[in-house]
Scaffold this active site. Sequence first.
Site, short mmCIF file in Angstrom:
data_model
loop_
_atom_site.label_atom_id
_atom_site.label_comp_id
_atom_site.label_asym_id
_atom_site.label_seq_id
_atom_site.Cartn_x
_atom_site.Cartn_y
_atom_site.Cartn_z
N CYS B 85 0.82 -1.22 0.00
CA CYS B 85 0.00 0.00 0.00
C CYS B 85 0.85 1.26 0.00
O CYS B 85 0.32 2.36 -0.13
CB CYS B 85 -0.93 0.00 1.20
N HIS B 334 -9.42 3.82 -1.20
CA HIS B 334 -8.04 3.35 -1.05
C HIS B 334 -7.64 2.39 -2.18
O HIS B 334 -7.55 1.19 -1.99
CB HIS B 334 -7.90 2.67 0.32
#
Lengths: 348, 387
Positions: B85, B334
Amino acid sequence: MDVGIVGYGVYIPRYRIKVEEIAKVWGMDAERVKRGLSLEEKSVPGLDEDAATLAVEAARNAVKRSGINPQDIGAIYVGSESHPYAVKPTATIVAEAIEATPDLTAADYEFACKAGTAGIQTCVGMVGSDMIKYGMAIGTDTAQGAPGDPLEYTAAAGAAAVIVGKNGGQTIAAIEDTYSYTTDTPDFWRREMRPYPKHGGRFTGKPAYFKHVLSAAHGLLRKLQLTPKDFTYAVFHQPNGKFPVQAGKELGFVKDQIMPGTLVQKIGNTYSGASMIGLAAALDQAKPGERILVVSYGSGSGSDAFSILVKEGVEAKRDIVPKVADYIDNKIYIDYSTYAKFKQLLVR
Amino acid sequence: MRKVAIIGVGLTKFGELWDVSLRRMMLEAGARAIEDAGIDGKKIDAIYVGNMSAGQFISQEHIASLIADHAGLTPIPCTRVEAACASGGLALRQAVITVASGVHDIVVAAGIEKMTDVLTEQTTEALITAADQEWEAFVGATFPGLYALMARRHMYEFGTTEEQLAKVAVKNHHNACSNPCAQYQMEITVEDVLNSSPVTTPLKLLDCSPITDGAACVILAPFDRAREFTDTPILVAGTGQASDTISLHDRSTLTGIAATNKASELAYKMAGVGPNDIDLAEVHDCFTIAEIMAIEDLGFCKKGDGGKVTERGETAIGGQIPINTSGGLKGKGHPVGATGIAQAVEITQQLRGEAGKRQVSGAEIGLTHNVGGSGGTVVVHVMRRGD
């Protein structure tokens, strides 16, 4: 288009299972599930029922209500995603059971939950072109939902049959027009030899159900130059209690138009039966001159929209056979273990 | 080492972009950044693109070539950067280092993830490959599970409450309402969060950031050339990166992320500032507990006070230190590889004074904080107005 409905009939198995009973088994919060799906309970087929027996029951009701000679039926199309046979048709079983054989054509249709309305369109074409006198279209399903899948709360059983004929003395409603909207959108599918369908979760909503249902409805309204105000009833495919209400509202319909044909709260999603049972429920209470919008939805994906104008004959034929409400009220609650036995999840 | 500035930014809408492909998302974000910078595409010297796992999500590897090709920018070098991420933040850092070194002048730092083409359980499986497969994933851990462990320990040690966690989500949804690119432009309440479906105690569905498609892009130039393209260049004043054990159980503490301490220390030092100088920050709130730990580890409050500071509204717009004005990962969405770049886009817009209704008045210095996995990689950038 000079074609109408001369008779209709439904069948819903009497067994019901409540959301609470299923939620308990999987450790889910029943209130949350009920709120999320806007659904209380669903119908369950008995051990000796399948899509073919359901179709036969609905077809018998339709023939009896119409008063026609079944030998005059020139075509039978049975739409389902739970045909008992992969190869031999359900339509021949129905044809034999209602004594429509042998002078007719028959076939099974498959287009997820809209195969039944696709059958109506075929009958409209064949009757309209004088190929046949009457055509029968059936939507029937004993829907599959994998144990523990969210589908298990909704996948139900039910059938509806519609007999199409030329407008005239016998028709109880005229089919004013139909419009379909179809794309290749794989939101829900079941591959060969697999017992349960798979689905794309949230993908089944906006780009699938709503896009097709709204587009088909808009297309038909545009074609007929009608607005939501011209309809007394609006019936949409009802995979849960929320989708049809939301679709209807987006099109400009109000709850009073949508709710009479929305039965999913009490019987679950009857798949190919769903929009046709909704139409039957509207015909069960409609007055001559009222107009019904019906929009089906089949995953994969497509929607068929119909504008149906109710005629004088509707009231005389209404009480000849049980109505939708009669089947909904005639119920026996079962627990999950009985449900598991009926669904043959438990095998001796 | 040369000073580096951001001269253009671009973002796609974040959300379930079922009818938009990865390549189209990238072109959309890229075209917006090029337009924003007012630059001719031919002037671009190199591309760095952060992407966690196109291979798992859409079965497409080698997206560096795909992107250069479909942007019409071949034969310039294009490099894919991966740190779970934190891929986006790391792509930005690589691009910054490249410009600073003098190897290239105009460099694109992009981030992208296409996550909704597969089922939710497949997404969860793809994401957990960012944890230790042998010691975490094989025994059934998922990221919500790992962050729940951190949350429980934080609650135990510091008295952090579920309501305080919920306040993070409520604030970030509120901020997202003024961000046209955000996935969730809807207000939620503390009760909504507390009553949402349990995921892994104490985290509920609304404590978790969503699965999102999206792409983001920034264009960098040497600071002394930035005025050719923009009146408000944003200086990338500090960059810091740190690593830590990939597994949670190998850490000395569960209530903070050591790599955040280290990476921010480096970035602050390079920029010559401290936490008190920061006007606003985009932090990695993949779960609500992550934002609480981040504001502590970045030095915006004392260790253990993150929940209380949030509860007092100090992290809201208008508060002491506005956090995640964009809506953060929770509200904006996200798309894992894009997140680090999207954070830089937000800070750039804020420092330029172009953030509309969510503008932090008088913002001069901003910070971005991008975490990979449960803290195995952290990248922090400090940015300031260059005029």
